[in-house]
Design a protein around this motif. Structure first.
Motif, PDB file in Angstrom:
ATOM      1  N   SER A 126      -0.305   9.497   4.978  1.00  0.00           N
ATOM      2  CA  SER A 126       0.119  10.444   3.950  1.00  0.00           C
ATOM      3  C   SER A 126      -0.293  11.866   4.311  1.00  0.00           C
ATOM      4  CB  SER A 126      -0.507  10.060   2.609  1.00  0.00           C
ATOM      5  OG  SER A 126      -0.352  11.101   1.666  1.00  0.00           O
ATOM      6  N   ASP A 127       0.556  12.828   3.914  1.00  0.00           N
ATOM      7  CA  ASP A 127       0.194  14.229   4.139  1.00  0.00           C
ATOM      8  C   ASP A 127      -0.617  14.795   2.971  1.00  0.00           C
ATOM      9  OD1 ASP A 127       2.114  14.461   2.157  1.00  0.00           O
ATOM     10  OD2 ASP A 127       3.589  15.487   3.418  1.00  0.00           O
ATOM     11  N   LYS A 128      -0.959  13.909   1.998  1.00  0.00           N
ATOM     12  CA  LYS A 128      -1.719  14.358   0.834  1.00  0.00           C
ATOM     13  C   LYS A 128      -3.043  13.627   0.637  1.00  0.00           C
ATOM     14  CE  LYS A 128       2.433  15.586  -1.821  1.00  0.00           C
ATOM     15  NZ  LYS A 128       3.222  15.296  -3.048  1.00  0.00           N
ATOM     16  N   SER A 129      -3.162  12.434   1.236  1.00  0.00           N
ATOM     17  CA  SER A 129      -4.357  11.614   0.990  1.00  0.00           C
ATOM     18  C   SER A 129      -4.650  10.757   2.207  1.00  0.00           C
ATOM     19  CB  SER A 129      -4.139  10.732  -0.241  1.00  0.00           C
ATOM     20  OG  SER A 129      -3.195   9.711   0.054  1.00  0.00           O
TER      21      SER A 129
ATOM     22  N   PRO B 235       0.803  -1.231   0.000  1.00  0.00           N
ATOM     23  CA  PRO B 235       0.000   0.000   0.000  1.00  0.00           C
ATOM     24  C   PRO B 235       0.836   1.281   0.000  1.00  0.00           C
ATOM     25  CG  PRO B 235      -1.083  -1.599   1.367  1.00  0.00           C
ATOM     26  CD  PRO B 235       0.234  -2.210   0.955  1.00  0.00           C
ATOM     27  N   ILE B 236       2.064   1.236   0.562  1.00  0.00           N
ATOM     28  CA  ILE B 236       2.901   2.445   0.507  1.00  0.00           C
ATOM     29  C   ILE B 236       3.381   2.700  -0.920  1.00  0.00           C
ATOM     30  CG2 ILE B 236       3.615   2.253   2.916  1.00  0.00           C
ATOM     31  CD1 ILE B 236       6.390   1.360   1.936  1.00  0.00           C
TER      32      ILE B 236
ATOM     33  N   TYR C 143       8.281   8.001   4.020  1.00  0.00           N
ATOM     34  CA  TYR C 143       9.120   9.107   3.556  1.00  0.00           C
ATOM     35  C   TYR C 143      10.570   8.802   3.947  1.00  0.00           C
ATOM     36  CZ  TYR C 143       4.552  11.322   3.260  1.00  0.00           C
ATOM     37  OH  TYR C 143       3.243  11.606   2.952  1.00  0.00           O
ATOM     38  N   THR C 144      11.422   8.604   2.943  1.00  0.00           N
ATOM     39  CA  THR C 144      12.803   8.196   3.173  1.00  0.00           C
ATOM     40  C   THR C 144      13.766   9.152   2.489  1.00  0.00           C
ATOM     41  OG1 THR C 144      12.076   5.880   3.150  1.00  0.00           O
ATOM     42  CG2 THR C 144      14.443   6.285   3.005  1.00  0.00           C
TER      43      THR C 144
ATOM     44  N   ASN D 179       0.515   7.239  -6.642  1.00  0.00           N
ATOM     45  CA  ASN D 179      -0.523   8.265  -6.775  1.00  0.00           C
ATOM     46  C   ASN D 179      -0.044   9.668  -6.417  1.00  0.00           C
ATOM     47  OD1 ASN D 179      -2.494   6.394  -7.562  1.00  0.00           O
ATOM     48  ND2 ASN D 179      -3.033   5.938  -5.434  1.00  0.00           N
ATOM     49  N   GLU D 180       1.016   9.768  -5.613  1.00  0.00           N
ATOM     50  CA  GLU D 180       1.377  11.073  -5.058  1.00  0.00           C
ATOM     51  C   GLU D 180       2.706  11.664  -5.533  1.00  0.00           C
ATOM     52  OE1 GLU D 180      -1.033  10.489  -0.837  1.00  0.00           O
ATOM     53  OE2 GLU D 180       1.117  10.907  -0.831  1.00  0.00           O
ATOM     54  N   ILE D 181       3.617  10.835  -6.037  1.00  0.00           N
ATOM     55  CA  ILE D 181       4.914  11.372  -6.463  1.00  0.00           C
ATOM     56  C   ILE D 181       4.709  12.402  -7.562  1.00  0.00           C
ATOM     57  CG2 ILE D 181       7.031  10.796  -7.733  1.00  0.00           C
ATOM     58  CD1 ILE D 181       7.182   8.228  -6.074  1.00  0.00           C
ATOM     59  N   SER D 182       5.274  13.575  -7.348  1.00  0.00           N
ATOM     60  CA  SER D 182       5.076  14.669  -8.308  1.00  0.00           C
ATOM     61  C   SER D 182       6.366  15.404  -8.642  1.00  0.00           C
ATOM     62  CB  SER D 182       4.061  15.679  -7.742  1.00  0.00           C
ATOM     63  OG  SER D 182       4.518  16.200  -6.507  1.00  0.00           O
TER      64      SER D 182
END
Length: 349
Positions: A217-220, A156-157, A226-227, A163-166
Motif C-alpha cells: 500500500s502507498d498509505k500503510s 488482506p487486500i 489497485y485496479t 481501511n484506506e478507501i476515501s
C-alpha cells in the motif's frame, strides 16, 4: 502425443462468511454505486485469523490437496509433479513466505516424496497456468500425472481497502470482491475422449498490465490491489479471448460453433461484465455462447482458484452432466487471456 485429463478435484473454503453489506458498512466513504449489484457478490469467505486455528495460504492449499487426493486413484507418494500457483504466500503468520518453494513444502506435508516441485505465479490465471504446464509435461511424456494446487489467503487486500478507501470511486474497490479459498486438481493421461483436455492456450497482452497492480500500500503497511475497472472492462480487453481462440480454431479449419461447448466458466471477477464479454464473443464468433456457470454470488472472486472452485461447486451440485464439454476463459492481471477446452465424464465430488 497423449492428451491429459482432470482425474480428481478438491477444494477448501473457510467457514467464516462475510457479506458485501457487512464489508461496505466498515467503509468511511461508501461507493457511489451498488457494489453488490455490479459484482453480483452477496458474500465471500474470509480465512480464520484466530491463533489456535489460523488459516493462511499454506493451510488452505494443503486442505484442498488432501480433499483432492481423497477422490484420486493416486496416493500422495505416487504424484510425479506438484505445481503451486498461489499469488499469496502466507505461512505460519509470515505474510510473504518465499523459501523453500510452496510446492516443495506442500509436497513434504502431503508425503509426496517423489514429486518434482515448483511454483508458478501468473496472477489470477495461476491455476490455469499450472494446468497448462502440467498438460504439456504429460503430453510430452515427461510425467504421467501431477497436481496443480493453490491456496489463496487474499482477503488482506480487502482489509487494506476497507481501511484506506476515501473517495466515491477508488482504485481499491475491486479488492472488496475477493474471497479466500484453496483448490487442487490431479491431472493424468487421458484414456478416451470422454475425459480429456482437448487444448489449453494462454497469452499475455502487456499493454494492459498497468490496469491492475498488486503491491505494498502507498498509505500503510498493508498489501493492496489497485485496479482501474473503467479501463479494464472495455471491448478492447474483452476481444483478447475471442480473437485468440478464433485464430486458434481457424488454423485447424474449425469454428467456435463446431466445438459444441455445453458450458463456459469465466474468471469470477464481476457478474455485470460477463454478459458484455459474451455478447462481444458471440458477435466475433458468429455463434451463441453456451450457458455461464458461476459461484460469484456466494464466494466472490477467489483469484487463482476461481475456475476450479466453480467446477468443484457445480460437480457437487450435479450441475454438470457426464460427457459435458466445458470452456474455461481466464482474465488476469498482466493482462492474461486464453482458453481451456475439456470434456468431463468421470470427475466427481
Amino acid at each position: 502425443m497423449s492428451h491429459s485429463r482432470f482425474e480428481s478435484i478438491g477444494a477448501y473454503l473457510p467457514s467464516n462468511i462475510v457479506s458485501t453489506e457487512e464489508l461496505l458498512s466498515r467503509l468511511a466513504t461508501p461507493p457511489a454505486f451498488d457494489l453488490e449489484k455490479i459484482t453480483g457478490i452477496k458474500e465471500r469467505r474470509f480465512r480464520d485469523t484466530r491463533p489456535d486455528s489460523l488459516e493462511d495460504s499454506f493451510t488452505l492449499a494443503v486442505n484442498a490437496a488432501r480433499d483432492c487426493l481423497e477422490r484420486s486413484r493416486y496416493g500422495a507418494g505416487e504424484l510425479e509433479v506438484i505445481i503451486s500457483c498461489s499469488i499469496t504466500r502466507s505461512n505460519e503468520g509470515t505474510r510473504m513466505y518465499m523459501e523453500p518453494s510452496f510446492a516443495s513444502t506442500i509436497a513434504k506435508e502431503l508425503g509426496a516424496e517423489r514429486a518434482i516441485t515448483f511454483d508458478v505465479s501468473n496472477a489470477c490465471a495461476g491455476m490455469l497456468t499450472g494446468t497448462y504446464l502440467l498438460d504439456r509435461m504429460i503430453r510430452a511424456g515427461v510425467v504421467r500425472n501431477g497436481m496443480v494446487v493453490s491456496g489463496e489467503s487474499i482477503t488482506p487486500i480487502a482489509e487494506t481497502a476497507v481501511n484506506e478507501i476515501s473517495e466515491k470511486y477508488d482504485l481499491q474497490f475491486a479488492s472488496l470482491s475477493v474471497g479466500d479459498s484453496g483448490c487442487a486438481v490431479v491431472l493424468d493421461q487421458a484414456v478416451d475422449d470422454a475425459d480429456k483436455i482437448h487444448y489449453i492456450e494462454l497469452l499475455t497482452a502487456a499493454e494492459h498490465s498497468h490496469l491492475c497492480l498488486g503491491m505494498p500500500s502507498d498509505k500503510s503497511s498493508g498489501v493492496a490491489l489497485y485496479t482501474d475497472n473503467r479501463k479494464m472492462h472495455n471491448e478492447a480487453r474483452f476481444l483478447l479471448w475471442p480473437d485468440a481462440q478464433g485464430e486458434f480454431l481457424a488454423a485447424q479449419g474449425r469454428t467456435f460453433a463446431d466445438e459444441e461447448f455445453d458450458y463456459i466458466i469465466h474468471h469470477q471477477f464481476g457478474a455485470a461484465a460477463v454478459p458484455f464479454i459474451n455478447a462481444v464473443a458471440a458477435r466475433e464468433f458468429g455463434a451463441p455462447i453456451p450457458p455461464d456457470l458461476n459461484v460469484i454470488e456466494k464466494y466472490g472472486n477467489t483469484s487463482t482458484t476461481s475456475h476450479f472452485i466453480v467446477l468443484h461447486d457445480q460437480l457437487e451440485q450435479d450441475g454438470i452432466e457426464a460427457g459435458a464439454k466445458v470452456l474455461m476463459v481466464p482474465a488476469a492481471s498482466g493482462v492474461v487471456a486464453g482458453f481451456l477446452s475439456t470434456t468431463i465424464s468421470s470427475l466427481k465430488v
